[in-house]
Design a protein around this motif. Sequence first.
Motif, PDB file in Angstrom:
ATOM      1  N   LEU A  80       0.829  -1.209   0.000  1.00 47.83           N
ATOM      2  CA  LEU A  80       0.000   0.000   0.000  1.00 47.83           C
ATOM      3  C   LEU A  80       0.865   1.262   0.000  1.00 47.83           C
ATOM      4  CD1 LEU A  80      -2.774  -1.083   2.526  1.00 47.83           C
ATOM      5  CD2 LEU A  80      -2.937  -0.987   0.040  1.00 47.83           C
ATOM      6  N   LEU A  81       1.951   1.237   0.736  1.00 47.92           N
ATOM      7  CA  LEU A  81       2.868   2.384   0.740  1.00 47.92           C
ATOM      8  C   LEU A  81       3.508   2.580  -0.628  1.00 47.92           C
ATOM      9  CD1 LEU A  81       4.616   1.982   4.215  1.00 47.92           C
ATOM     10  CD2 LEU A  81       2.962   3.726   3.540  1.00 47.92           C
ATOM     11  N   VAL A  82       3.893   1.485  -1.264  1.00 49.83           N
ATOM     12  CA  VAL A  82       4.483   1.580  -2.605  1.00 49.83           C
ATOM     13  C   VAL A  82       3.464   2.131  -3.593  1.00 49.83           C
ATOM     14  CG1 VAL A  82       5.321   0.196  -4.542  1.00 49.83           C
ATOM     15  CG2 VAL A  82       6.213  -0.207  -2.247  1.00 49.83           C
ATOM     16  N   ALA A  83       2.203   1.653  -3.488  1.00 41.07           N
ATOM     17  CA  ALA A  83       1.167   2.141  -4.396  1.00 41.07           C
ATOM     18  C   ALA A  83       0.912   3.636  -4.202  1.00 41.07           C
ATOM     19  CB  ALA A  83      -0.128   1.357  -4.185  1.00 41.07           C
ATOM     20  N   TRP A  84       1.009   4.119  -2.981  1.00 45.17           N
ATOM     21  CA  TRP A  84       0.827   5.547  -2.735  1.00 45.17           C
ATOM     22  C   TRP A  84       2.034   6.351  -3.197  1.00 45.17           C
ATOM     23  CZ3 TRP A  84      -3.114   8.621  -1.086  1.00 45.17           C
ATOM     24  CH2 TRP A  84      -2.780   9.922  -0.740  1.00 45.17           C
ATOM     25  N   TRP A  85       3.216   5.842  -2.954  1.00 45.72           N
ATOM     26  CA  TRP A  85       4.435   6.563  -3.285  1.00 45.72           C
ATOM     27  C   TRP A  85       4.685   6.604  -4.790  1.00 45.72           C
ATOM     28  CZ3 TRP A  85       9.429   3.947  -4.408  1.00 45.72           C
ATOM     29  CH2 TRP A  85      10.461   4.868  -4.636  1.00 45.72           C
ATOM     30  N   SER A  86       4.426   5.482  -5.478  1.00 45.14           N
ATOM     31  CA  SER A  86       4.687   5.416  -6.912  1.00 45.14           C
ATOM     32  C   SER A  86       3.530   4.707  -7.610  1.00 45.14           C
ATOM     33  CB  SER A  86       6.002   4.671  -7.174  1.00 45.14           C
ATOM     34  OG  SER A  86       6.277   4.593  -8.554  1.00 45.14           O
ATOM     35  N   PRO A  87       2.419   5.418  -7.834  1.00 44.85           N
ATOM     36  CA  PRO A  87       1.232   4.761  -8.403  1.00 44.85           C
ATOM     37  C   PRO A  87       1.258   4.609  -9.917  1.00 44.85           C
ATOM     38  CG  PRO A  87       0.726   7.035  -7.906  1.00 44.85           C
ATOM     39  CD  PRO A  87       2.142   6.815  -7.465  1.00 44.85           C
ATOM     40  N   MET A  88       2.245   5.177 -10.602  1.00 39.17           N
ATOM     41  CA  MET A  88       2.281   5.115 -12.063  1.00 39.17           C
ATOM     42  C   MET A  88       2.630   3.710 -12.531  1.00 39.17           C
ATOM     43  SD  MET A  88       1.397   7.927 -13.454  1.00 39.17           S
ATOM     44  CE  MET A  88       1.990   7.686 -15.112  1.00 39.17           C
ATOM     45  N   THR A  89       1.823   3.198 -13.449  1.00 41.62           N
ATOM     46  CA  THR A  89       2.045   1.864 -14.016  1.00 41.62           C
ATOM     47  C   THR A  89       2.103   1.971 -15.534  1.00 41.62           C
ATOM     48  OG1 THR A  89      -0.339   1.464 -13.956  1.00 41.62           O
ATOM     49  CG2 THR A  89       0.954   0.679 -12.082  1.00 41.62           C
ATOM     50  N   LEU A 137     -10.548   7.955   1.777  1.00 34.12           N
ATOM     51  CA  LEU A 137      -9.190   7.499   1.487  1.00 34.12           C
ATOM     52  C   LEU A 137      -9.058   7.089   0.022  1.00 34.12           C
ATOM     53  CD1 LEU A 137      -8.352   5.385   4.666  1.00 34.12           C
ATOM     54  CD2 LEU A 137      -7.516   7.663   4.081  1.00 34.12           C
ATOM     55  N   GLY A 138     -10.099   6.440  -0.520  1.00 40.36           N
ATOM     56  CA  GLY A 138     -10.049   6.032  -1.917  1.00 40.36           C
ATOM     57  C   GLY A 138      -9.980   7.210  -2.860  1.00 40.36           C
ATOM     58  N   ILE A 139     -10.782   8.244  -2.609  1.00 42.25           N
ATOM     59  CA  ILE A 139     -10.752   9.425  -3.469  1.00 42.25           C
ATOM     60  C   ILE A 139      -9.427  10.175  -3.307  1.00 42.25           C
ATOM     61  CG2 ILE A 139     -11.778  11.715  -3.733  1.00 42.25           C
ATOM     62  CD1 ILE A 139     -14.464  10.493  -3.570  1.00 42.25           C
ATOM     63  N   ALA A 140      -8.903  10.205  -2.088  1.00 43.34           N
ATOM     64  CA  ALA A 140      -7.592  10.819  -1.880  1.00 43.34           C
ATOM     65  C   ALA A 140      -6.527  10.076  -2.684  1.00 43.34           C
ATOM     66  CB  ALA A 140      -7.247  10.811  -0.395  1.00 43.34           C
ATOM     67  N   PHE A 141      -6.652   8.749  -2.739  1.00 44.01           N
ATOM     68  CA  PHE A 141      -5.670   7.976  -3.515  1.00 44.01           C
ATOM     69  C   PHE A 141      -5.784   8.281  -5.004  1.00 44.01           C
ATOM     70  CE2 PHE A 141      -4.582   4.030  -5.824  1.00 44.01           C
ATOM     71  CZ  PHE A 141      -3.222   4.003  -5.527  1.00 44.01           C
ATOM     72  N   VAL A 142      -7.010   8.428  -5.523  1.00 44.18           N
ATOM     73  CA  VAL A 142      -7.185   8.775  -6.936  1.00 44.18           C
ATOM     74  C   VAL A 142      -6.566  10.138  -7.223  1.00 44.18           C
ATOM     75  CG1 VAL A 142      -8.898   9.360  -8.683  1.00 44.18           C
ATOM     76  CG2 VAL A 142      -9.194   7.332  -7.284  1.00 44.18           C
ATOM     77  N   MET A 143      -6.743  11.071  -6.316  1.00 48.37           N
ATOM     78  CA  MET A 143      -6.132  12.389  -6.497  1.00 48.37           C
ATOM     79  C   MET A 143      -4.606  12.289  -6.483  1.00 48.37           C
ATOM     80  SD  MET A 143      -8.684  14.764  -4.218  1.00 48.37           S
ATOM     81  CE  MET A 143     -10.392  14.990  -4.707  1.00 48.37           C
ATOM     82  N   ARG A 144      -4.094  11.375  -5.663  1.00 44.63           N
ATOM     83  CA  ARG A 144      -2.639  11.149  -5.648  1.00 44.63           C
ATOM     84  C   ARG A 144      -2.177  10.590  -6.994  1.00 44.63           C
ATOM     85  NH1 ARG A 144       1.806  11.159  -6.435  1.00 44.63           N
ATOM     86  NH2 ARG A 144       3.502   9.994  -5.452  1.00 44.63           N
ATOM     87  N   VAL A 145      -2.946   9.674  -7.567  1.00 41.30           N
ATOM     88  CA  VAL A 145      -2.613   9.139  -8.891  1.00 41.30           C
ATOM     89  C   VAL A 145      -2.665  10.246  -9.934  1.00 41.30           C
ATOM     90  CG1 VAL A 145      -3.291   7.494 -10.677  1.00 41.30           C
ATOM     91  CG2 VAL A 145      -3.437   6.844  -8.274  1.00 41.30           C
ATOM     92  N   VAL A 162      -5.899   1.734  -8.693  1.00 38.48           N
ATOM     93  CA  VAL A 162      -6.972   1.376  -7.765  1.00 38.48           C
ATOM     94  C   VAL A 162      -7.094  -0.132  -7.637  1.00 38.48           C
ATOM     95  CG1 VAL A 162      -9.453   1.500  -7.377  1.00 38.48           C
ATOM     96  CG2 VAL A 162      -8.220   3.515  -8.182  1.00 38.48           C
ATOM     97  N   LEU A 163      -6.984  -0.834  -8.761  1.00 39.85           N
ATOM     98  CA  LEU A 163      -7.102  -2.290  -8.739  1.00 39.85           C
ATOM     99  C   LEU A 163      -6.006  -2.918  -7.885  1.00 39.85           C
ATOM    100  CD1 LEU A 163      -8.566  -4.785  -9.802  1.00 39.85           C
ATOM    101  CD2 LEU A 163      -7.035  -4.748 -11.786  1.00 39.85           C
ATOM    102  N   ILE A 164      -4.805  -2.401  -7.952  1.00 40.30           N
ATOM    103  CA  ILE A 164      -3.706  -2.942  -7.142  1.00 40.30           C
ATOM    104  C   ILE A 164      -4.005  -2.785  -5.658  1.00 40.30           C
ATOM    105  CG2 ILE A 164      -1.290  -2.576  -6.515  1.00 40.30           C
ATOM    106  CD1 ILE A 164      -0.770  -1.886  -9.459  1.00 40.30           C
ATOM    107  N   VAL A 165      -4.526  -1.631  -5.276  1.00 34.33           N
ATOM    108  CA  VAL A 165      -4.850  -1.402  -3.861  1.00 34.33           C
ATOM    109  C   VAL A 165      -5.952  -2.350  -3.403  1.00 34.33           C
ATOM    110  CG1 VAL A 165      -5.810   0.277  -2.244  1.00 34.33           C
ATOM    111  CG2 VAL A 165      -4.071   0.985  -3.887  1.00 34.33           C
TER     112      VAL A 165
END
Length: 1105
Positions: A766-775, A1080-1088, A855-858
Amino acid sequence: LCVEVSADRMNKLPALIALLWICLLFYVGIGLFMSGFLLVRVELGNRSSCADQLFAGGKSAAGTEEEPLGQSCWAARRFRRVAVVVIDALSYEFAKFDPENRSPRPYQNRLGVIHRLVSARPRNARLYPFRADAPTTTMQRVKGLTTGSLPTFIDISSNFASYAIQEDNLIQQWVQNGRKVVFMGDDTWDGLFPNQFSKSYFFPSFNVKDLHTVDNGVLRHLYPSVKDGNWDVLIAHFLGVDHCGHRYGPDQPAMADKLDQMNDMLGKVVNQLQNDTLLMVLGDHGMTDDGGHGGDSEKEVNAALFVYSALPLFREEADQAPESIPQIDLVPTLALLTGIPIPYSNIGKVIPDLFRWSNERDALSPDFTLVEALWINVKQVNRFLDSYSLAATDLPQDQLQRLKELFASAGSEYAALHARRSQPLPNLTRRLQKLVSDLQLYLKEARETCQASWARFQPLRMLIGILILAATCLLCYVVSETADRPGLYHGVSLSPIAWGAAVGLAFGTWQVVSGSGLEPWAAPCLAALASQLGFCVHLWRLRSQSSKPWAGFSVPLVILFLRCASVFSNSFVVAEGQAVLFLLKSLLVSTVAGLHWAGKLSAPNPVTHPNFGPETPKQSIWQAYKRESVHLLGFLAAFLVCVNFSVVFHGCREEQAACQPSPFLTPLSGLQDQQARNWNYALCLAPLAGLVLLPRLWLRHYGNLNNGGPAILFVRWGVPLAALLLSFYWAMNSAPESSYGKLLVLVRSAVVVFPHLMYGLVALGLLVAWWSPMTVFLKVTGRSAEDEEAELVTASRGTLGAEGNLLHVIPQIYRKMQRNLRNRLGAGEGAAGGEEEQRPVAAAYGLGSVYSAAVLIVVWLLALLLLLLHTERMSLSFLLLFLEAFAFLQLHAAFINLSAQDSGDFTVPWYAVTGWAFAATQFFYSTGHQPTFPTIQWNAAFVGFPEGHDNRIVVPAALLGMNTFASHIIFAEVVSSPLLMFWPLVCETQGLRKRRGGKDSWGGDEEQTMEMRLRESPQRFTAGLLQLGARYLFAHGVQLLASVCTAAILRRHLMVWKIFAPKFLFEAAGFVVTSVCSVLGIAFVMRVDVAVSRWFKQLILDQRH
């Protein structure tokens, strides 16, 4: 560059703040309602003492020639010692013995010692049904067994960590009067009675998988303690029977072994008892057929009480059907038998059979002995009611007046008999029996009055809480319908919060300074109301900026409100799993039917349709419609198959008499046959492999798996490793410990290490997905230094200082990449093939699905973590969840394509949001859960912590919450990190969807930009996130509001504490989990989104240089 990234982040921050504010408004409403609905009764700090005068004539019974002052008070004690053996969850059905039962079940006819003593020595031993009061959890039962009062419903929430009892109780009275109290067993007692015991041996109690540690520890100290006799009160609390029920259920060989151990223990203790010792063996609660407890079903409240003394204890032999004894009656009984004051707040009555004995010195009849005990008991309860009525106003005055009249009448009769007890009186026996009946009637009605009144409600708080919840639901609806207005979400977050904070802070400051006696909830209540008023003012100012009319009549909303109406019926609440399943299927079928009725399932007539011109590729349009229609109907069928099959995982409520719990809810360790256990283990691994493989195939299909970044590296190696750890843990945990032999120590370490490695691995992912979400994988081929056509930037050649230029550049970059890739793939065809092959090609694999992939990875990682907290056989249920979610998303995408919805607007239809909200509830039931406390899967609290948590509440509560609300976590994460917005973009069909701007067109050469459409209109993207979050909160909020209204309106209903109150508590807890995960999910999308902007800007800079 940094300034622009910060500006992009700040542009979305108001929408996130707006959702946080909405959630806080819901929390204020929930808190206010709970403070008025679930209140703890007023606890009095008064203490009974030997100086209290509870005899007629103002004379205390403290001290006689046989019992000097300090040894007895209120009544001469009958026993010098008392041994209390608590066998947790000892049901009356476990304790009774039926000699005619030739084929007993594992829990039947095991306690032969009790049967032998009751049969051979009926005046020395007796077995009673021992009726517990709900809630039937251990800590609340211990409180009732020591205070003589009734714990309230809300006390069940403190069962994770016991709190010291403040009310007067037996333990404190024994210690206060010089008794040596020795305890051994369940460490719950340590939290309830800290530093009270002269000698104690506590053992961790909350590991329900451990059947032997507590019991073996108690046995080590019990026999020596009974033998040396250096105690006045000995309490031993065994837990093995209860834990065996939780782990295996009562109908298993392990239960027979545990009951045999208890029977052997009782035989040894009885043989060592002295004549001056009273033995009481009791269960604190019963057990359901699946081994649970906590509610108020007949099997949960029907415990056992066995009383034994070496000397004759009873005046006469027992009836064939002994009278059921309320558990709180144990308190006054033990107090008077051991010569101590009855605890002040007791409302129980003495057990009559134990006081029908003669005092030869005073030549009193056995009836008079019972009368004296009852009179002391009555005076104590009357004193408590007088004190309580001064401290609280919840006891009805008419009933208190009746009790006073009964007390005065009985007191007059007792005084008359007591004053002339040494003189012969006519009809003495009859008058004593009548007085006994009157005293028992008083105690019975006093208990019933308290029991009926201690559901003490505060209607004003409840009403204000309901109003705030209703206003917040309306607010969510308004926001969801007006989120496209320019500047709305800035005003939603800033203006109302400023209003609410100012009003709340000002009122709170006034309360502190003035010392006002107003309730502490007044400040947050006013803050919530002021903030909503601020939103209304802001909305009124923007009333002319709406770009579309509000939604009117909507079938999904009608179905949603039908769902809300159903919670007002206890029958529908009991059958909620089936009701939600029906509504979910009806919602999707009606949506597809509506599409058919609108003529969207067939291609439009090319002759009459105005958007078809001579150049329109009619054949491709027809094929596209046919393909999408087949997809729609096919995925609808797949979805219906998944949800129908999910029923096999349902659990059962106590009210569903004909229901049989799913065998999938039984852990592998509960299977006795080794071959069956091995086959089931293999069947558990197959769905686990599917959970690992299917998301990976999706990522590979859309090119995201080509990326070599941290997130994809973790997907490649971390996810399979997590699945491997999970399979190892299942293997170690499923087999009985006796099968490991010398490897037992290693296995015990493994069941601790493997879950902790899983926790750490998922947290790292989860930390990796937040830190580097680009795939995204960028590949450039065929490029030379002098080749200017390799440049991708087509919209702007200037400086990147303008935000508008950048927003225009990003979609153009993506289209150029698509064209280059298409040219590259077709380079070998036609005369110009050689020239095209020499052109440089820039391809960004996975860019069109970059948001969905993150999102799918999380969600993938969370699903593996949540599966760890469920039984092994739930892996198939989780696989069904993924298949069901995939089918729904594909169905949703096909619907959007066929309805030709404007892709410039990122609005998610109501049917999709409502359907996902229903799916969250449906999966709650498909993991074996029910909104009742007995069905809570307590084992989840000990995954990775088999030795317990040392009275820490956060970790077990978190694990248990994730297990119980796994569906809310996954679906909130999926929906609010808006896959419902992304999936139609990923699956869009070229030529079917209209485009905003200019003339609408069908077909043409417009590229499928997929999720890069979100970059064309960032403000609409942000508004879409706010709208989606508000709609999802509305869908769950109105269901919460319905549960709240049900609990308030039906608060005097017969089933309120059995059905409606648990439903409200589970709904409220589920909403909190859902809302937190949504934000938290919407915050993660904004991070992406920020990461995507940074990636494009870096790409442009690289191209410039």
